[in-house]
Design an enzyme around this catalytic site. Structure first.
Site, mmCIF file in Angstrom:
data_model
loop_
_atom_site.group_PDB
_atom_site.id
_atom_site.type_symbol
_atom_site.label_atom_id
_atom_site.label_comp_id
_atom_site.label_asym_id
_atom_site.label_seq_id
_atom_site.Cartn_x
_atom_site.Cartn_y
_atom_site.Cartn_z
ATOM 1 N N TYR A 33 -14.624 7.509 -14.325
ATOM 2 C CA TYR A 33 -15.808 8.105 -13.696
ATOM 3 C C TYR A 33 -15.807 9.610 -13.883
ATOM 4 C CZ TYR A 33 -13.047 9.841 -9.728
ATOM 5 O OH TYR A 33 -12.149 10.509 -8.937
ATOM 6 N N ARG A 52 -14.632 15.329 -20.791
ATOM 7 C CA ARG A 52 -13.520 14.667 -20.097
ATOM 8 C C ARG A 52 -13.791 13.173 -19.953
ATOM 9 N NH1 ARG A 52 -11.721 16.849 -14.281
ATOM 10 N NH2 ARG A 52 -13.681 15.860 -13.697
ATOM 11 N N ARG A 100 -12.016 -13.258 -15.628
ATOM 12 C CA ARG A 100 -10.880 -12.458 -15.171
ATOM 13 C C ARG A 100 -9.602 -12.759 -15.938
ATOM 14 N NH1 ARG A 100 -6.699 -12.076 -11.649
ATOM 15 N NH2 ARG A 100 -6.393 -10.031 -10.715
ATOM 16 N N LYS A 147 -9.255 10.047 -15.584
ATOM 17 C CA LYS A 147 -10.044 9.994 -14.349
ATOM 18 C C LYS A 147 -10.519 8.556 -14.115
ATOM 19 C CE LYS A 147 -13.529 12.787 -11.971
ATOM 20 N NZ LYS A 147 -12.785 12.978 -10.733
ATOM 21 N N GLU A 180 -1.162 18.047 -6.861
ATOM 22 C CA GLU A 180 -2.570 18.393 -6.652
ATOM 23 C C GLU A 180 -3.018 17.779 -5.334
ATOM 24 O OE1 GLU A 180 -5.181 16.522 -9.600
ATOM 25 O OE2 GLU A 180 -3.788 14.854 -9.774
ATOM 26 N N LEU A 205 -4.885 15.646 -12.746
ATOM 27 C CA LEU A 205 -6.167 15.665 -13.444
ATOM 28 C C LEU A 205 -6.483 17.110 -13.833
ATOM 29 C CD1 LEU A 205 -8.638 13.799 -14.174
ATOM 30 C CD2 LEU A 205 -9.772 14.939 -12.270
#
Ligand code: PMP
Length: 287
Positions: A33, A52, A100, A147, A180, A205
């Site tokens: 995302y 990114r 799945r 991310k 972070e 990140l």
């Protein structure tokens, strides 16, 4: 006013927006995302955010669901429909819908694309009173540079922080160093006035706000060192602050209940926030 979401090719009523139960994002957190800030109707650092996203997709071998140009169009159309002036655009790409199985689907699957927007208050240059952070063990995986929507350790850390009255969690690795925040990058200012933030590698990140602020620091000729810093060092620092697309530059005035410096918003954090807010208006790091 109706609020729209974009889901796999359609602009739909946000309340009705849904994805298939076998979307691999939903079942396996197999997706990535981005969050891009919007100020005065303009996207902040759109190019670096989309770069990114491209990198995250490549690292996980998920294809682009639409072309980069089309994504730019969709973002703007959603902003227009939702009359987004100040806030953020959220975009998410998952590997798509498949029966799945942990392994990637063996037949071609179209990646799923979802976008939403959120209105927030107009961000001002004033820092407010600053925020408190709470330290939490960094129990995440070895690819925090991607991310992904697999955010459970971040969710638990943020929740622990909120339950203790703090705004953000600071994640601490096995060596006692702050990596972070749960959803922000972490910075301190030493007694000598040097800015310190952890170097980027697989452990954090690479924040876009962090990157832009680095350029701002360069242009202001401030001394910035990228290196690990311990929680103990942070607690003794002159100042501390966090950065992200949604929090901009926000001073940290308390760590685990102890005041940072004199417990008030510091001059450096105040100045950098002003500069970053100026950048968000003008798109220029140097004024
Ligand atoms: N670290 C983490 C774990 C985050 O989730 C975020 C927010 N996306 C950041 C740092 C800050 O990144 P950015 O400045 O690009 O919002």
């Amino acid at each position: 006013m109706a609020r729209y979401a974009y889901v796999n090719g359609r602009y739909v009523d946000h309340r009705e927006a849904s994805v298939h139960i076998e979307d691999r994002g939903y079942q396996l957190a197999d997706g990535v995302y981005e969050v891009v800030g919007v100020r005065g109707g303009k996207l902040i650092d759109e190019g670096p955010h989309i770069d990114r996203l491209d990198r995250s997709l490549r690292e996980l071998r998920i294809g682009w669901p639409v072309s980069r140009n089309t994504l730019g169009f969709i973002i703007r159309e959603l902003m227009r429909r939702n009359r987004l002036h100040d806030g953020l655009v959220y975009m998410q790409v998952t590997r798509g819908v498949a029966r799945r199985d942990h392994a990637f689907p063996t037949t071609p699957v179209k990646p799923a694309l979802v976008l939403t927007t959120k209105n927030t208050k107009h961000i001002v240059a004033d820092t407010g009173p600053g925020v408190a952070v709470k330290s939490q063990p960094d129990i995440r995986w070895g690819r925090c540079d991607i991310k992904t929507v697999a955010l459970l350790p971040n969710v638990l850390a943020k929740q622990a922080a909120r339950e203790s009255g703090a705004y953000e969690a600071w994640l601490v690795d096995g060596k006692g160093c702050v990596t972070e925040g749960a959803s922000t990058n972490a910075w301190i200012v030493t007694g000598e006035g040097e800015l310190v933030t952890r170097q980027t590698d697989n452990g954090i990140l690479a924040g876009i706000t962090r990157h832009t602020l680095r350029s701002i620091c360069d242009s202001l000729q401030l001394k910035l060192v990228e290196r690990p810093f311990t929680l103990a060092e942070a607690k003794k620092a002159k100042e501390a602050f966090i950065t992200s697309a949604t929090s901009f530059v926000t001073p940290v005035v308390k760590i685990d209940g102890d005041p940072v410096g004199d417990g008030k918003v510091g001059d450096m954090a105040r100045r950098l926030r002003e500069e970053y807010v100026r950048f968000s208006e003008t798109g220029e790091a140097v004024t």
